[in-house]
Every structure is written in structure tokens, then in C-alpha cells.
Design a protein around this motif. Structure first.
Motif, PDB file in Angstrom:
ATOM      1  N   GLY A  24      53.202  40.366  65.503  1.00  0.00           N
ATOM      2  CA  GLY A  24      52.216  39.938  66.506  1.00  0.00           C
ATOM      3  C   GLY A  24      50.777  40.202  66.090  1.00  0.00           C
ATOM      4  N   GLN A  25      50.562  40.569  64.821  1.00  0.00           N
ATOM      5  CA  GLN A  25      49.195  40.850  64.359  1.00  0.00           C
ATOM      6  C   GLN A  25      48.491  39.559  63.944  1.00  0.00           C
ATOM      7  OE1 GLN A  25      50.894  43.240  61.321  1.00  0.00           O
ATOM      8  NE2 GLN A  25      50.271  45.174  62.274  1.00  0.00           N
ATOM      9  N   SER A  26      47.175  39.495  64.189  1.00  0.00           N
ATOM     10  CA  SER A  26      46.439  38.276  63.822  1.00  0.00           C
ATOM     11  C   SER A  26      45.880  38.343  62.400  1.00  0.00           C
ATOM     12  CB  SER A  26      45.313  38.007  64.818  1.00  0.00           C
ATOM     13  OG  SER A  26      44.470  39.118  64.868  1.00  0.00           O
ATOM     14  N   THR A  27      45.824  39.537  61.806  1.00  0.00           N
ATOM     15  CA  THR A  27      45.519  39.658  60.371  1.00  0.00           C
ATOM     16  C   THR A  27      46.505  40.636  59.752  1.00  0.00           C
ATOM     17  OG1 THR A  27      43.978  41.530  60.491  1.00  0.00           O
ATOM     18  CG2 THR A  27      43.024  39.309  60.774  1.00  0.00           C
ATOM     19  N   TRP A  28      46.809  40.417  58.502  1.00  0.00           N
ATOM     20  CA  TRP A  28      47.731  41.299  57.789  1.00  0.00           C
ATOM     21  C   TRP A  28      47.567  41.046  56.287  1.00  0.00           C
ATOM     22  CZ3 TRP A  28      48.989  36.937  60.473  1.00  0.00           C
ATOM     23  CH2 TRP A  28      49.593  35.892  59.764  1.00  0.00           C
ATOM     24  N   PHE A  29      48.132  41.973  55.496  1.00  0.00           N
ATOM     25  CA  PHE A  29      48.065  41.838  54.037  1.00  0.00           C
ATOM     26  C   PHE A  29      49.466  41.514  53.530  1.00  0.00           C
ATOM     27  CE2 PHE A  29      47.228  42.426  49.694  1.00  0.00           C
ATOM     28  CZ  PHE A  29      45.858  42.500  49.507  1.00  0.00           C
ATOM     29  N   ASN A  30      49.582  40.514  52.681  1.00  0.00           N
ATOM     30  CA  ASN A  30      50.894  40.143  52.134  1.00  0.00           C
ATOM     31  C   ASN A  30      50.791  39.969  50.626  1.00  0.00           C
ATOM     32  OD1 ASN A  30      53.445  39.266  51.643  1.00  0.00           O
ATOM     33  ND2 ASN A  30      53.319  37.398  52.865  1.00  0.00           N
ATOM     34  N   LEU A  63      41.928  38.942  52.578  1.00  0.00           N
ATOM     35  CA  LEU A  63      40.559  39.461  52.631  1.00  0.00           C
ATOM     36  C   LEU A  63      40.124  39.694  54.087  1.00  0.00           C
ATOM     37  CD1 LEU A  63      38.357  40.088  50.535  1.00  0.00           C
ATOM     38  CD2 LEU A  63      37.416  37.816  50.995  1.00  0.00           C
ATOM     39  N   ALA A  64      40.491  38.775  54.973  1.00  0.00           N
ATOM     40  CA  ALA A  64      40.137  38.925  56.388  1.00  0.00           C
ATOM     41  C   ALA A  64      40.748  40.201  56.955  1.00  0.00           C
ATOM     42  CB  ALA A  64      40.624  37.706  57.169  1.00  0.00           C
ATOM     43  N   HIS A  65      41.961  40.510  56.505  1.00  0.00           N
ATOM     44  CA  HIS A  65      42.589  41.735  56.990  1.00  0.00           C
ATOM     45  C   HIS A  65      41.781  42.961  56.555  1.00  0.00           C
ATOM     46  CE1 HIS A  65      45.555  44.387  58.555  1.00  0.00           C
ATOM     47  NE2 HIS A  65      45.771  44.918  57.367  1.00  0.00           N
ATOM     48  N   LEU A  66      41.318  42.963  55.306  1.00  0.00           N
ATOM     49  CA  LEU A  66      40.515  44.101  54.831  1.00  0.00           C
ATOM     50  C   LEU A  66      39.212  44.204  55.624  1.00  0.00           C
ATOM     51  CD1 LEU A  66      41.000  43.964  50.963  1.00  0.00           C
ATOM     52  CD2 LEU A  66      42.333  45.189  52.684  1.00  0.00           C
ATOM     53  N   ALA A  67      38.634  43.057  55.976  1.00  0.00           N
ATOM     54  CA  ALA A  67      37.405  43.079  56.781  1.00  0.00           C
ATOM     55  C   ALA A  67      37.673  43.742  58.135  1.00  0.00           C
ATOM     56  CB  ALA A  67      36.870  41.660  56.955  1.00  0.00           C
ATOM     57  N   THR A  68      38.833  43.451  58.740  1.00  0.00           N
ATOM     58  CA  THR A  68      39.134  44.082  60.039  1.00  0.00           C
ATOM     59  C   THR A  68      39.342  45.587  59.893  1.00  0.00           C
ATOM     60  OG1 THR A  68      41.535  43.811  59.927  1.00  0.00           O
ATOM     61  CG2 THR A  68      40.275  41.991  60.907  1.00  0.00           C
ATOM     62  N   ARG A  89      38.347  29.181  58.648  1.00  0.00           N
ATOM     63  CA  ARG A  89      39.395  29.934  59.371  1.00  0.00           C
ATOM     64  C   ARG A  89      38.897  31.315  59.822  1.00  0.00           C
ATOM     65  NH1 ARG A  89      45.261  30.800  59.431  1.00  0.00           N
ATOM     66  NH2 ARG A  89      45.434  32.484  60.941  1.00  0.00           N
ATOM     67  N   TRP A  90      38.066  31.953  58.983  1.00  0.00           N
ATOM     68  CA  TRP A  90      37.675  33.339  59.260  1.00  0.00           C
ATOM     69  C   TRP A  90      36.176  33.440  59.533  1.00  0.00           C
ATOM     70  CZ3 TRP A  90      42.047  35.587  60.154  1.00  0.00           C
ATOM     71  CH2 TRP A  90      43.185  35.216  59.450  1.00  0.00           C
ATOM     72  N   ASP A  92      34.545  34.226  62.002  1.00  0.00           N
ATOM     73  CA  ASP A  92      34.106  35.373  62.809  1.00  0.00           C
ATOM     74  C   ASP A  92      34.211  36.692  62.053  1.00  0.00           C
ATOM     75  OD1 ASP A  92      36.834  35.020  62.715  1.00  0.00           O
ATOM     76  OD2 ASP A  92      37.198  35.845  64.721  1.00  0.00           O
ATOM     77  N   MET A  93      34.596  36.645  60.792  1.00  0.00           N
ATOM     78  CA  MET A  93      34.760  37.881  60.006  1.00  0.00           C
ATOM     79  C   MET A  93      33.550  38.118  59.106  1.00  0.00           C
ATOM     80  SD  MET A  93      37.827  39.212  60.390  1.00  0.00           S
ATOM     81  CE  MET A  93      39.261  38.691  61.314  1.00  0.00           C
ATOM     82  N   GLN A  94      33.275  39.375  58.823  1.00  0.00           N
ATOM     83  CA  GLN A  94      32.226  39.740  57.866  1.00  0.00           C
ATOM     84  C   GLN A  94      32.823  39.697  56.459  1.00  0.00           C
ATOM     85  OE1 GLN A  94      28.894  40.753  58.338  1.00  0.00           O
ATOM     86  NE2 GLN A  94      29.196  39.880  60.376  1.00  0.00           N
ATOM     87  N   MET A  95      32.770  38.512  55.847  1.00  0.00           N
ATOM     88  CA  MET A  95      33.304  38.364  54.490  1.00  0.00           C
ATOM     89  C   MET A  95      32.307  37.567  53.679  1.00  0.00           C
ATOM     90  SD  MET A  95      37.212  37.218  55.555  1.00  0.00           S
ATOM     91  CE  MET A  95      37.265  35.929  54.379  1.00  0.00           C
ATOM     92  N   ALA A  96      32.061  37.976  52.440  1.00  0.00           N
ATOM     93  CA  ALA A  96      31.216  37.177  51.541  1.00  0.00           C
ATOM     94  C   ALA A  96      32.144  36.340  50.663  1.00  0.00           C
ATOM     95  CB  ALA A  96      30.371  38.104  50.681  1.00  0.00           C
ATOM     96  N   LEU A  97      31.953  35.023  50.683  1.00  0.00           N
ATOM     97  CA  LEU A  97      32.825  34.118  49.932  1.00  0.00           C
ATOM     98  C   LEU A  97      32.006  33.391  48.875  1.00  0.00           C
ATOM     99  CD1 LEU A  97      34.771  32.639  52.977  1.00  0.00           C
ATOM    100  CD2 LEU A  97      35.649  34.281  51.315  1.00  0.00           C
ATOM    101  N   HIS A  98      32.523  33.347  47.651  1.00  0.00           N
ATOM    102  CA  HIS A  98      31.798  32.710  46.535  1.00  0.00           C
ATOM    103  C   HIS A  98      32.690  31.676  45.872  1.00  0.00           C
ATOM    104  CE1 HIS A  98      28.696  35.885  46.605  1.00  0.00           C
ATOM    105  NE2 HIS A  98      29.709  36.672  46.916  1.00  0.00           N
ATOM    106  N   ARG A  99      32.155  30.451  45.736  1.00  0.00           N
ATOM    107  CA  ARG A  99      32.905  29.439  44.989  1.00  0.00           C
ATOM    108  C   ARG A  99      32.514  29.534  43.517  1.00  0.00           C
ATOM    109  NH1 ARG A  99      34.141  26.014  41.624  1.00  0.00           N
ATOM    110  NH2 ARG A  99      31.976  25.678  41.150  1.00  0.00           N
ATOM    111  N   THR A 100      33.313  30.235  42.775  1.00  0.00           N
ATOM    112  CA  THR A 100      33.030  30.401  41.350  1.00  0.00           C
ATOM    113  C   THR A 100      34.288  30.884  40.637  1.00  0.00           C
ATOM    114  OG1 THR A 100      31.537  31.427  39.744  1.00  0.00           O
ATOM    115  CG2 THR A 100      32.172  32.771  41.608  1.00  0.00           C
ATOM    116  N   GLU A 101      34.239  30.812  39.328  1.00  0.00           N
ATOM    117  CA  GLU A 101      35.369  31.261  38.520  1.00  0.00           C
ATOM    118  C   GLU A 101      35.321  32.791  38.413  1.00  0.00           C
ATOM    119  OE1 GLU A 101      37.868  32.396  35.515  1.00  0.00           O
ATOM    120  OE2 GLU A 101      35.714  32.485  35.118  1.00  0.00           O
ATOM    121  N   ALA A 102      36.500  33.425  38.439  1.00  0.00           N
ATOM    122  CA  ALA A 102      36.564  34.881  38.566  1.00  0.00           C
ATOM    123  C   ALA A 102      35.814  35.615  37.461  1.00  0.00           C
ATOM    124  CB  ALA A 102      38.024  35.325  38.597  1.00  0.00           C
ATOM    125  N   ARG A 103      36.061  35.233  36.197  1.00  0.00           N
ATOM    126  CA  ARG A 103      35.427  35.977  35.094  1.00  0.00           C
ATOM    127  C   ARG A 103      33.914  35.764  35.098  1.00  0.00           C
ATOM    128  NH1 ARG A 103      35.046  35.911  29.032  1.00  0.00           N
ATOM    129  NH2 ARG A 103      35.695  33.758  29.044  1.00  0.00           N
TER     130      ARG A 103
END
Ligand SMILES: C[S@@+](CC[C@H](N)C(=O)[O-])C[C@H]1O[C@@H](n2cnc3c(N)ncnc32)[C@H](O)[C@@H]1O
Length: 220
Positions: A24-30, A63-68, A89-90, A92-103
Motif C-alpha cells: 500500500g506504499q506510494s513509493t518504494w525501492f525495487n 529515486l522518488a522513494h529516496l527523496a521521500t 510522474r514525480w 511533487d518530489m524534490q529530485m534533480a533530473l538530468h538528461r545526459t549520458e552517465a559517464r
């Protein structure tokens, strides 16, 4: 076809995470490919206010779960479609999102992190000889790197092909991934200066599917 276009195509096929899990949780880590299965965010050892970086964050559910939980949550994904979906989707969460390649992100940022993680994400799809040093440089001393992916197929090690299917009239798209047995991952991490490296295969939940989840963890 570029890596970005391949992952944008994948994004259209991949459904969004459910609105609630079995508890019943709205955020979780999987960490695994199975719902309501496996360990949670405790693997990352984060304290409230700790900085966490998700490499290949996709639609942003972990990531949203970690923000909560109070983390400073930063997500990177090479796919604009994935980053847009995560932002919508998120919102309402305090998350910084970047469209870029990881390295590229790791080499350009001046920030450091208490935890870097990747769930079937960029760590699986980037040559570890290039990515692991870049991650280690951005982890604070004692910080945690953790990642999950499918275990290797016996005998198929190193760079492998992953296929993203399209319509019957089109060839599948191909992205590269890197597969190793758990012991080899632990060695690779140690060779790149990480400590206390552990790697294990979590068994699949009871049911018809038998492939487990490779979970790897180490400290900077
Ligand atoms: C299989 S999906 C997993 C997404 C998410 N971590 C999850 O658990 O739902 C892989 C993700 O990694 C991203 N990705 C793959 N290679 C990447 C790279 N080199 N840099 C950044 N993102 C990457 C893809 O765009 C995609 O969103």
C-alpha cells in the motif's frame, strides 16, 4: 540508430510503475525485475540529507522513494523520454533530473555523493573499465556504490548485445551491456580501488520465472 533513440523506444514500451505496491506504499525501492521482491533502500546506507545519484534512473520510481526518505536525489538518464516521464510522474518530489549520458555526467559534475546506484541501469550498459573509475571519483570516502542487473548467461561474459524489439517490419534496436559472474564483479571493483565489494544473485520469487537478480555493492 543511437543509444538515445534506442532507449527512447524502450521508454514507450515500458509501463509506468504502479501507483501503490502490495504493502500500500506510494513509493518504494525495487532492486529486482519482480514486484514486491528483494531488499530495499537500506542497501545504500543513506542518512537523512545524504546525496544519492541514480545512473539510468528511467521513470524515477526508486529515486522518488529516496527523496521521500529525505535524501538529496539526483537522477541521470540518456533518454529524454525517460527523463520527461520521471519529471511528470514525480513532479511533487524534490529530485534533480538530468538528461545526459552517465559517464559524461560523472566527468563533468563537481558534486560528490554518499551513494551512487543503478537498477538495471547505466552501470549495466557502460563498459565498467570506463565507468567504475568515474563513479569512484564522485563518491565521498566510505560512500556506497550499489547496482543490480540480470545475472550473466553462463559462458557469455564481457560486452554482450541487448535487443529492444520494435514492430515486425523493423529490426530490433541493439544496445551493449556488460555481464560478469558475481566473483568477477567483486574483483573488478577491487581492481578499481573499491573496498568491501560483495556480489550475489538474489533468487527469483516462488513461481514460474527462475532468473534471479545480480546485486553488487562496494564502498569507495
Ligand atoms: C532497463 S532501464 C531501467 C530504468 C530504471 N533504473 C528502472 O529500474 O526502472 C535502463 C535505463 O538506463 C538508461 N541508460 C542506459 N544507458 C545509459 C547511459 N550510458 N547513461 C545514462 N542512462 C543510461 C536508459 O535510458 C534506461 O532508462
Amino acid at each position: 540508430m543511437s543509444q538515445t533513440q534506442a532507449w527512447d523506444t524502450y521508454s514507450k514500451q515500458k509501463p509506468e510503475r504502479r501507483s501503490t505496491n502490495a504493502a500500500g506504499q506510494s513509493t518504494w525501492f525495487n532492486w529486482t525485475q519482480y514486484p514486491d521482491h528483494g531488499p530495499g533502500a537500506e542497501i545504500l546506507g543513506l542518512s537523512v540529507g545524504g546525496a544519492a545519484l541514480d545512473l539510468g534512473c528511467g521513470k524515477g520510481g526508486n529515486l522518488a522513494h529516496l527523496a521521500t526518505l529525505g535524501a538529496q536525489a539526483v537522477g541521470v538518464d540518456v533518454s529524454l523520454a525517460q527523463i520527461k516521464a520521471a519529471g511528470a510522474r514525480w513532479s511533487d518530489m524534490q529530485m534533480a533530473l538530468h538528461r545526459t549520458e552517465a559517464r559524461c555526467f560523472l566527468e563533468e559534475t563537481g558534486d560528490s555523493y554518499d551513494a551512487v546506484f543503478s537498477v538495471f541501469g547505466a552501470v549495466w550498459f557502460t563498459d565498467p573499465a570506463l565507468l567504475l573509475p568515474a563513479i569512484r571519483r564522485r563518491l565521498r570516502p566510505g560512500g556506497v556504490l550499489a547496482f543490480s542487473q540480470r545475472p550473466p548467461i553462463e559462458g557469455c561474459y564481457g560486452c554482450q548485445a541487448s535487443y529492444i524489439n520494435r514492430s515486425e517490419d523493423e529490426d530490433p534496436l541493439v544496445v551493449k551491456r556488460w555481464d560478469y559472474e558475481p566473483d568477477r564483479w567483486a574483483e573488478l571493483l577491487t581492481e578499481h580501488g573499491f573496498s568491501a565489494a560483495t556480489a550475489r544473485v538474489l533468487p527469483a520469487p516462488p513461481g514460474p520465472r527462475k532468473v534471479g537478480t545480480l546485486l553488487v555493492r562496494a564502498h569507495a
